[in-house]
Design a protein around this motif. Structure first.
Motif, PDB file in Angstrom:
ATOM      1  N   PHE A 210      82.362  90.428  71.235  1.00  0.00           N
ATOM      2  CA  PHE A 210      82.616  89.859  72.562  1.00  0.00           C
ATOM      3  C   PHE A 210      81.943  90.694  73.643  1.00  0.00           C
ATOM      4  O   PHE A 210      81.567  90.156  74.699  1.00  0.00           O
ATOM      5  N   ASP A 211      81.741  91.996  73.401  1.00  0.00           N
ATOM      6  CA  ASP A 211      80.927  92.795  74.324  1.00  0.00           C
ATOM      7  C   ASP A 211      79.483  92.290  74.327  1.00  0.00           C
ATOM      8  O   ASP A 211      78.847  92.225  75.386  1.00  0.00           O
ATOM      9  N   ASP A 212      78.965  91.937  73.146  1.00  0.00           N
ATOM     10  CA  ASP A 212      77.624  91.369  73.067  1.00  0.00           C
ATOM     11  C   ASP A 212      77.551  90.061  73.856  1.00  0.00           C
ATOM     12  O   ASP A 212      76.594  89.815  74.601  1.00  0.00           O
ATOM     13  N   GLN A 213      78.555  89.215  73.679  1.00  0.00           N
ATOM     14  CA  GLN A 213      78.575  87.950  74.416  1.00  0.00           C
ATOM     15  C   GLN A 213      78.593  88.199  75.928  1.00  0.00           C
ATOM     16  O   GLN A 213      77.870  87.532  76.686  1.00  0.00           O
ATOM     17  N   ALA A 214      79.411  89.136  76.365  1.00  0.00           N
ATOM     18  CA  ALA A 214      79.497  89.437  77.795  1.00  0.00           C
ATOM     19  C   ALA A 214      78.145  89.895  78.343  1.00  0.00           C
ATOM     20  O   ALA A 214      77.733  89.496  79.440  1.00  0.00           O
ATOM     21  N   ALA A 215      77.436  90.735  77.577  1.00  0.00           N
ATOM     22  CA  ALA A 215      76.133  91.219  78.022  1.00  0.00           C
ATOM     23  C   ALA A 215      75.138  90.064  78.137  1.00  0.00           C
ATOM     24  O   ALA A 215      74.356  89.990  79.098  1.00  0.00           O
ATOM     25  N   ILE A 216      75.163  89.158  77.167  1.00  0.00           N
ATOM     26  CA  ILE A 216      74.241  88.017  77.192  1.00  0.00           C
ATOM     27  C   ILE A 216      74.575  87.097  78.360  1.00  0.00           C
ATOM     28  O   ILE A 216      73.678  86.629  79.085  1.00  0.00           O
ATOM     29  N   ILE A 217      75.842  86.814  78.569  1.00  0.00           N
ATOM     30  CA  ILE A 217      76.254  85.963  79.691  1.00  0.00           C
ATOM     31  C   ILE A 217      75.799  86.590  81.010  1.00  0.00           C
ATOM     32  O   ILE A 217      75.273  85.895  81.898  1.00  0.00           O
ATOM     33  N   SER A 218      75.985  87.897  81.144  1.00  0.00           N
ATOM     34  CA  SER A 218      75.591  88.588  82.375  1.00  0.00           C
ATOM     35  C   SER A 218      74.092  88.483  82.605  1.00  0.00           C
ATOM     36  O   SER A 218      73.629  88.215  83.727  1.00  0.00           O
ATOM     37  N   GLU A 219      73.300  88.679  81.543  1.00  0.00           N
ATOM     38  CA  GLU A 219      71.845  88.619  81.674  1.00  0.00           C
ATOM     39  C   GLU A 219      71.364  87.212  82.020  1.00  0.00           C
ATOM     40  O   GLU A 219      70.498  87.023  82.874  1.00  0.00           O
ATOM     41  N   VAL A 220      71.947  86.222  81.346  1.00  0.00           N
ATOM     42  CA  VAL A 220      71.498  84.838  81.528  1.00  0.00           C
ATOM     43  C   VAL A 220      71.883  84.311  82.906  1.00  0.00           C
ATOM     44  O   VAL A 220      71.081  83.648  83.574  1.00  0.00           O
ATOM     45  N   THR A 221      73.100  84.586  83.338  1.00  0.00           N
ATOM     46  CA  THR A 221      73.594  84.004  84.590  1.00  0.00           C
ATOM     47  C   THR A 221      73.262  84.846  85.818  1.00  0.00           C
ATOM     48  O   THR A 221      73.311  84.338  86.947  1.00  0.00           O
ATOM     49  N   GLY A 222      72.959  86.126  85.601  1.00  0.00           N
ATOM     50  CA  GLY A 222      72.734  87.004  86.729  1.00  0.00           C
ATOM     51  C   GLY A 222      74.015  87.461  87.399  1.00  0.00           C
ATOM     52  O   GLY A 222      73.983  88.050  88.479  1.00  0.00           O
ATOM     53  N   HIS A 223      75.153  87.208  86.773  1.00  0.00           N
ATOM     54  CA  HIS A 223      76.455  87.627  87.291  1.00  0.00           C
ATOM     55  C   HIS A 223      77.108  88.563  86.278  1.00  0.00           C
ATOM     56  O   HIS A 223      77.210  88.214  85.099  1.00  0.00           O
ATOM     57  N   PRO A 224      77.554  89.743  86.698  1.00  0.00           N
ATOM     58  CA  PRO A 224      78.191  90.659  85.747  1.00  0.00           C
ATOM     59  C   PRO A 224      79.501  90.093  85.218  1.00  0.00           C
ATOM     60  O   PRO A 224      80.377  89.678  85.984  1.00  0.00           O
ATOM     61  N   VAL A 225      79.601  90.033  83.896  1.00  0.00           N
ATOM     62  CA  VAL A 225      80.784  89.517  83.223  1.00  0.00           C
ATOM     63  C   VAL A 225      81.163  90.492  82.124  1.00  0.00           C
ATOM     64  O   VAL A 225      80.295  91.018  81.422  1.00  0.00           O
ATOM     65  N   ARG A 226      82.455  90.752  81.965  1.00  0.00           N
ATOM     66  CA  ARG A 226      82.904  91.618  80.882  1.00  0.00           C
ATOM     67  C   ARG A 226      84.047  90.960  80.130  1.00  0.00           C
ATOM     68  O   ARG A 226      84.727  90.079  80.657  1.00  0.00           O
ATOM     69  N   TYR A 227      84.255  91.428  78.902  1.00  0.00           N
ATOM     70  CA  TYR A 227      85.343  90.928  78.056  1.00  0.00           C
ATOM     71  C   TYR A 227      86.527  91.857  78.164  1.00  0.00           C
ATOM     72  O   TYR A 227      86.382  93.088  78.119  1.00  0.00           O
ATOM     73  N   GLN A 228      87.733  91.280  78.295  1.00  0.00           N
ATOM     74  CA  GLN A 228      88.966  92.049  78.361  1.00  0.00           C
ATOM     75  C   GLN A 228      89.866  91.665  77.204  1.00  0.00           C
ATOM     76  O   GLN A 228      90.289  90.511  77.090  1.00  0.00           O
ATOM     77  N   GLN A 229      90.179  92.633  76.330  1.00  0.00           N
ATOM     78  CA  GLN A 229      91.097  92.368  75.231  1.00  0.00           C
ATOM     79  C   GLN A 229      92.525  92.291  75.759  1.00  0.00           C
ATOM     80  O   GLN A 229      92.935  93.080  76.611  1.00  0.00           O
ATOM     81  N   ILE A 230      93.294  91.312  75.241  1.00  0.00           N
ATOM     82  CA  ILE A 230      94.706  91.186  75.562  1.00  0.00           C
ATOM     83  C   ILE A 230      95.507  91.335  74.270  1.00  0.00           C
ATOM     84  O   ILE A 230      94.952  91.259  73.176  1.00  0.00           O
ATOM     85  N   SER A 231      96.798  91.513  74.393  1.00  0.00           N
ATOM     86  CA  SER A 231      97.638  91.672  73.202  1.00  0.00           C
ATOM     87  C   SER A 231      97.842  90.321  72.526  1.00  0.00           C
ATOM     88  O   SER A 231      97.729  89.256  73.154  1.00  0.00           O
ATOM     89  N   TYR A 232      98.196  90.369  71.255  1.00  0.00           N
ATOM     90  CA  TYR A 232      98.482  89.123  70.551  1.00  0.00           C
ATOM     91  C   TYR A 232      99.737  88.456  71.098  1.00  0.00           C
ATOM     92  O   TYR A 232      99.849  87.223  71.062  1.00  0.00           O
ATOM     93  N   ASP A 233     100.661  89.242  71.619  1.00  0.00           N
ATOM     94  CA  ASP A 233     101.843  88.644  72.235  1.00  0.00           C
ATOM     95  C   ASP A 233     101.453  87.867  73.492  1.00  0.00           C
ATOM     96  O   ASP A 233     101.935  86.743  73.715  1.00  0.00           O
ATOM     97  N   GLN A 234     100.573  88.436  74.325  1.00  0.00           N
ATOM     98  CA  GLN A 234     100.079  87.708  75.494  1.00  0.00           C
ATOM     99  C   GLN A 234      99.352  86.433  75.070  1.00  0.00           C
ATOM    100  O   GLN A 234      99.509  85.379  75.689  1.00  0.00           O
ATOM    101  N   PHE A 235      98.552  86.558  74.040  1.00  0.00           N
ATOM    102  CA  PHE A 235      97.793  85.416  73.519  1.00  0.00           C
ATOM    103  C   PHE A 235      98.737  84.294  73.097  1.00  0.00           C
ATOM    104  O   PHE A 235      98.537  83.125  73.457  1.00  0.00           O
TER     105      PHE A 235
END
Length: 293
Positions: A210-235
């Motif tokens: 998901f870090d890889d995905q965030a980097a690709i999204i940021s590069e493609v869109t020109g907007h910085p995007v990052r992935y945030q892990q949440i707990s399975y209980d939150q999920f």
């Protein structure tokens, strides 16, 4: 005659369009024909109703050469009801009408240590067992997670520069685009030569975290995007807040835990099992226009 269930779904509508272009005879099971494009309604035979209804599938499967089977999303009911009980009338109709070929959209996991404890994956594999018990030639197109699952969070990406999930940010996994699933399904449905019963994985060209995905999204869109892990209980609580059953909410927790532990990595990537759509190309087509608005 090719019968298509769920023809307005992400995968189903792409299968329909491809087969219409190939001039294949189609019969579509749909609850609301108005949700089909006009060119589809004009070109295909329509059977109104749910493909979980015994009378509907009995009419639709008569004289069928092949059936494309896709169970609808499970939300309010139990996973057993959503997959096994839903598919039971279809299995009986396949057997009664001696449908020669059935193709199912399913999940990666058969024969793995997670097979019996992966929520919707487990239920989909049990559904496939039911369909295979009819004796029809069978192909199970087995998917990992869809690229579209990440794209569903595009709104929060634009607003907060983040997207969320319970899986560790550096865990590399296969992803596939629904268009590649649909292309593989259409090829098989148009081919009358295959026999036997077999599972066919459909994977994207590369494993990504998901870090890889965030980097690709940021590069493609020109907007910085990052992935945030949440707990399975939150999920799980997110699913319950949307009104899902306890069975479904816990099932998705179990499925994502299995993915994090490696269930999707058990499918071998070969030229035959690899789709053409990269995550970068997917983002260029699906996410970049949204960020541009």
């Amino acid at each position: 005659m090719i019968v298509i269930t769920a023809p307005t779904s992400q995968i189903g509508r792409q299968v329909v369009n491809t087969l219409i272009e190939a001039d294949a005879p189609l019969r579509l099971i749909v609850r609301d024909a108005d949700k089909l494009p006009e060119h589809v309604r004009d070109r295909a035979e329509i059977v109104l109703g749910s493909h979980g209804d015994a009378s509907v599938v009995d009419r639709a499967f008569e004289g069928a050469d092949a059936v494309f089977w896709l169970a609808p999303p499970a939300w309010a009911q139990s996973l057993e009801d959503a997959y096994l009980a839903f598919a039971q009338p279809a299995a009986e109709a396949i057997r009664r009408h001696s449908v020669p070929r059935v193709l199912s959209i399913t999940a990666i996991g058969r024969g793995t240590e997670w097979q019996d404890r992966a929520g919707p994956v487990t239920a989909s594999l049990q559904m496939d067992d039911l369909l295979m018990s009819t004796g029809a030639a069978f192909r199970a197109l087995a998917m990992p997670s869809f690229m579209e699952n990440t794209a569903r969070q595009v709104g929060v990406m634009k607003e907060k520069g983040m997207f969320f999930g319970p899986i560790a940010s550096d865990r590399k996994l296969p992803f596939t685009a629904t268009r590649d699933m649909a292309a593989a399904a259409a090829r098989l449905l148009a081919d009358r030569a295959w026999s036997g019963q077999q599972e066919v994985p459909v994977l994207g060209p590369e494993d990504l975290s998901f870090d890889d995905q965030a980097a690709i999204i940021s590069e493609v869109t020109g907007h910085p995007v990052r992935y945030q892990q949440i707990s399975y209980d939150q999920f799980k609580q997110q699913f319950l807040a949307r009104g899902t059953s306890e069975s479904v909410a816990q099932g998705y927790v179990d499925m994502y835990r299995a993915k994090e532990e490696g269930i999707d990595n058990t499918a071998a990537r070969t030229p035959e099992t690899t789709g053409h759509t990269s995550f970068r190309a997917f983002c260029q087509e699906k996410l970049m226009p949204v960020f541009a608005v």
